[in-house]
Design a protein around this motif. Sequence first.
Motif, short mmCIF file in Angstrom:
data_model
loop_
_atom_site.label_atom_id
_atom_site.label_comp_id
_atom_site.label_asym_id
_atom_site.label_seq_id
_atom_site.Cartn_x
_atom_site.Cartn_y
_atom_site.Cartn_z
N ARG A 35 0.84 -1.21 0.00
CA ARG A 35 0.00 0.00 0.00
C ARG A 35 0.87 1.26 0.00
NH1 ARG A 35 -3.24 -0.75 4.48
NH2 ARG A 35 -1.80 0.49 5.71
N LEU A 36 1.96 1.25 0.76
CA LEU A 36 2.83 2.44 0.82
C LEU A 36 3.68 2.62 -0.42
CD1 LEU A 36 4.10 2.37 4.52
CD2 LEU A 36 2.34 3.83 3.53
N THR A 37 4.18 1.52 -1.00
CA THR A 37 5.08 1.65 -2.16
C THR A 37 4.34 1.61 -3.49
OG1 THR A 37 5.45 -0.74 -2.27
CG2 THR A 37 7.00 0.56 -0.94
N GLY A 38 3.20 0.92 -3.52
CA GLY A 38 2.48 0.76 -4.78
C GLY A 38 3.12 -0.27 -5.68
N ASP A 39 4.04 -1.06 -5.14
CA ASP A 39 4.79 -2.03 -5.94
C ASP A 39 5.00 -3.29 -5.12
OD1 ASP A 39 6.49 -3.35 -7.67
OD2 ASP A 39 8.18 -1.99 -7.37
N ARG A 40 4.47 -4.41 -5.59
CA ARG A 40 4.55 -5.67 -4.86
C ARG A 40 6.01 -6.14 -4.70
NH1 ARG A 40 1.43 -9.59 -1.98
NH2 ARG A 40 2.76 -11.42 -1.95
N THR A 41 6.81 -5.99 -5.73
CA THR A 41 8.21 -6.41 -5.65
C THR A 41 8.98 -5.59 -4.62
OG1 THR A 41 8.12 -6.99 -8.00
CG2 THR A 41 10.30 -6.81 -7.02
N ALA A 42 8.76 -4.29 -4.62
CA ALA A 42 9.41 -3.42 -3.63
C ALA A 42 8.92 -3.78 -2.23
CB ALA A 42 9.14 -1.96 -3.94
N ALA A 43 7.64 -4.12 -2.10
CA ALA A 43 7.08 -4.50 -0.80
C ALA A 43 7.73 -5.79 -0.29
CB ALA A 43 5.57 -4.66 -0.91
N GLU A 44 8.00 -6.73 -1.17
CA GLU A 44 8.67 -7.97 -0.77
C GLU A 44 10.09 -7.68 -0.30
OE1 GLU A 44 8.29 -10.46 -4.21
OE2 GLU A 44 6.18 -10.90 -3.79
N ASP A 45 10.77 -6.74 -0.96
CA ASP A 45 12.11 -6.35 -0.52
C ASP A 45 12.05 -5.70 0.87
OD1 ASP A 45 13.19 -7.28 -2.88
OD2 ASP A 45 13.33 -5.28 -3.81
N VAL A 46 11.03 -4.88 1.10
CA VAL A 46 10.87 -4.23 2.40
C VAL A 46 10.60 -5.29 3.47
CG1 VAL A 46 9.37 -2.69 3.75
CG2 VAL A 46 10.14 -2.01 1.47
N LEU A 47 9.76 -6.27 3.18
CA LEU A 47 9.48 -7.35 4.13
C LEU A 47 10.75 -8.11 4.48
CD1 LEU A 47 7.58 -9.22 5.74
CD2 LEU A 47 7.25 -10.52 3.63
N GLN A 48 11.54 -8.41 3.47
CA GLN A 48 12.79 -9.14 3.70
C GLN A 48 13.74 -8.33 4.58
OE1 GLN A 48 14.77 -10.30 0.11
NE2 GLN A 48 16.38 -11.41 1.17
N GLU A 49 13.88 -7.05 4.28
CA GLU A 49 14.75 -6.19 5.07
C GLU A 49 14.23 -6.04 6.50
OE1 GLU A 49 17.95 -3.76 6.05
OE2 GLU A 49 17.68 -4.91 4.20
N THR A 50 12.92 -5.97 6.67
CA THR A 50 12.32 -5.86 8.01
C THR A 50 12.63 -7.11 8.83
OG1 THR A 50 10.56 -4.47 7.12
CG2 THR A 50 10.16 -5.49 9.25
N LEU A 51 12.46 -8.28 8.22
CA LEU A 51 12.74 -9.52 8.94
C LEU A 51 14.23 -9.66 9.24
CD1 LEU A 51 10.28 -11.97 7.16
CD2 LEU A 51 10.07 -10.93 9.43
N LEU A 52 15.08 -9.17 8.35
CA LEU A 52 16.52 -9.19 8.59
C LEU A 52 16.87 -8.33 9.80
CD1 LEU A 52 19.35 -10.09 7.62
CD2 LEU A 52 19.38 -8.02 6.22
#
Length: 191
Positions: A35-52
Motif C-alpha cells: 500500500r505504501l510503495t504501490g509495488d509488490r516487488t518493492a514490498a517484498e524487498d521491504v518485508l525481507q529487510e524488516t525480517l533481517l
Amino acid sequence: MAILRPRKRQTSSDEALIRSLYEEHGGALIAYATRLTGDRTAAEDVLQETLLRAWRHAHELSESTGSIRGWLFTVARNIITDRARAKSVRPAEVAESPVTVPVSRDHSDQVVDSIVALDALETLSEEHRSVLVEIYFRGRTVTETAEHLGIPPGTVKSRSHNAMKSLREHVIGRRAKAPGTSVARVAEVTR
C-alpha cells in the motif's frame, strides 16, 4: 572470558524466530508495504529487510517492551521512507528516445573553425568574398550567383576556385604556425 554458545543451537532458534514472525506478521507487513510503495516487488524487498533487522535485534523483541507487530511496522515504514528519500536525491534517469538524442561530440572545434574561416574571409578581396558568400552562405547555385552579381557564370566559377585556394593557403599558413596543430586537419576544414 566470554561464554560461548554452540552456533547450531542459536541458528535454529533464530530461524524459528524469523519463521514465526513471517507466519504471524508477514501477510500484514506485505499488504502494508504494498500500500505504501504501490509495488509488490518493492514490498517484498521491504518485508525481507524488516525480517533481517528483526533477526539482528532479536534480543530486543519481546511483548514486555512493546508490541512486536508495531515494531515491525515501524521498521518497514522507516525502510520505505529511507528508500524514497534516497530515490528523490538521485537525478531522474532519462531513457534514450528519438527526441532526446545523446550528445555525440563537443562542438567547440566547430566554433573555432567558424571563427578561423570568418577571419580568413576578411582577407579576400570584395569580388572573391561576395562570390563565396552567395554560394556557401546563401546557398545559391553558380547561375543564380552570376545573375545576382551581374557577372558571367565562368567568372563565378574561377573566383570561387581562386577564393577557396586563397582561404586554404591562409588557414594552413596560420594554423601551421600554431603549436600542436595538424596541417592535414586544417586542410580538411577548409575543403
